[in-house]
Enzyme design. Sequence first.
Site, PDB file in Angstrom:
ATOM      1  N   CYS A 215      -0.378   2.460  -4.609  1.00  0.00           N
ATOM      2  CA  CYS A 215      -1.191   3.930  -4.275  1.00  0.00           C
ATOM      3  C   CYS A 215      -0.197   5.020  -4.366  1.00  0.00           C
ATOM      4  O   CYS A 215       0.926   4.685  -3.560  1.00  0.00           O
ATOM      5  CB  CYS A 215      -2.001   3.703  -3.179  1.00  0.00           C
ATOM      6  SG  CYS A 215      -3.578   2.607  -4.341  1.00  0.00           S
TER       7      CYS A 215
ATOM      8  N   HIS B 148       0.742  -1.337  -0.273  1.00  0.00           N
ATOM      9  CA  HIS B 148       0.018  -0.002  -0.291  1.00  0.00           C
ATOM     10  C   HIS B 148       0.509   1.038   0.046  1.00  0.00           C
ATOM     11  O   HIS B 148       2.207   1.290   0.226  1.00  0.00           O
ATOM     12  CB  HIS B 148      -0.803  -0.337   0.845  1.00  0.00           C
ATOM     13  CG  HIS B 148      -2.088  -0.909   0.698  1.00  0.00           C
ATOM     14  ND1 HIS B 148      -3.296  -0.807  -0.108  1.00  0.00           N
ATOM     15  CD2 HIS B 148      -2.404  -1.880   1.902  1.00  0.00           C
ATOM     16  CE1 HIS B 148      -3.810  -1.499   0.051  1.00  0.00           C
ATOM     17  NE2 HIS B 148      -3.522  -2.650   1.229  1.00  0.00           N
TER      18      HIS B 148
END
Length: 259
Positions: free
Chosen positions: A144, A102
């Site tokens: 991300c 992430h």
Amino acid sequence: DSAPFSSSTAAGPDPYCYRMDYPSMGICLIINNKNFHSSTGMNARNGTDIDAAYAMKTFSSLGYNVKVENDRTVAQMKELLSRVSKQDHSGSASFVCVLLSHGDEGVIYGIDGCERFENLTQYFKGDRCRSLVGKPKLFFIQACRGSALDGGSWIETDSVDGQTSERIPVEADFLYAYSTAPGYYSWRNTSNGSWFMQSLCEMLLRYSGELELMQIMTRVNRKVALHFESSSSLPGFSSKKQIPCIVSMLTKDFYFPKK
Ligand SMILES: *[C@@H]1O[C@H](CO)[C@@H](O)[C@H](O)[C@H]1NC(C)=O
Ligand SMILES: *[C@@H]1O[C@H](CO)[C@@H](O)[C@H](O)[C@H]1NC(C)=O
Ligand SMILES: *[C@@H]1O[C@H](CO)[C@@H](O)[C@H](O)[C@H]1NC(C)=O
Ligand SMILES: *[C@@H]1O[C@H](CO)[C@@H](O)[C@H](O)[C@H]1NC(C)=O
């Protein structure tokens, strides 16, 4: 094996290509973070094991000595990167790191929290990692970089060396290949892996030994941009697009050897 594009002729090595005539391509470190501590509020990254396996297959076939590390905390990631940076890379042509996790603008997650991206890559800078000075250090980052979604827009269908004793900047010879543009979400298909890693591995396997790395990365951009579109049951998450982002501080052309 000898390197196909290198460059050693009677006139000496080509100053515009990275030397490939080292005993090994180098280390490829894959950090694959899937399961996060509940305190982070982050979901499991289902599909990431497909990315890790595909990256392992791809970089092994390009001649790298691949190591995969699963579910690492921030402290473990820093310890790992620091340890690898202190190894002797004098027999290596390059260094590759694949980060699957992430992320958010400027940061990447360990399984217990986030860390600034530069804090993870700093160990490899020229003043800290002497045996990689002047050699390409390639970082591929599937994460991300924010939560913005790209709705796309329509287009008309037909529009579409020799090591001297020169001083070089400590930030030189890095490539940061991000899966998505700054501020944006990065898509991962839970059954087929992330768009970026699927495209990256496919293009590396197809074009290595033929195209230069930046040309390959442009093919990756094109594949991600045109081939994929999100489909989601969450309102507002369907029909979204993505474009990877290449940040290059490389100073020469880089050709992976022919397989
Ligand atoms: C990931 O996969 C597991 C097992 O298949 C499932 O229970 C879980 O809900 C999935 N998580 C997400 C965020 O998709
Ligand atoms: C980055 O590292 C510096 C120095 O080690 C530290 O002070 C800073 O908090 C770190 N940044 C983040 C976001 O962890
Ligand atoms: C799913 O992944 C495989 C292997 O990477 C790839 O060949 C195939 O094209 C992918 N499917 C789609 C729809 O992208
Ligand atoms: C994931 O990829 C598969 C195979 O390419 C495709 O059939 C499926 O629709 C994709 N799922 C999502 C949520 O995009």
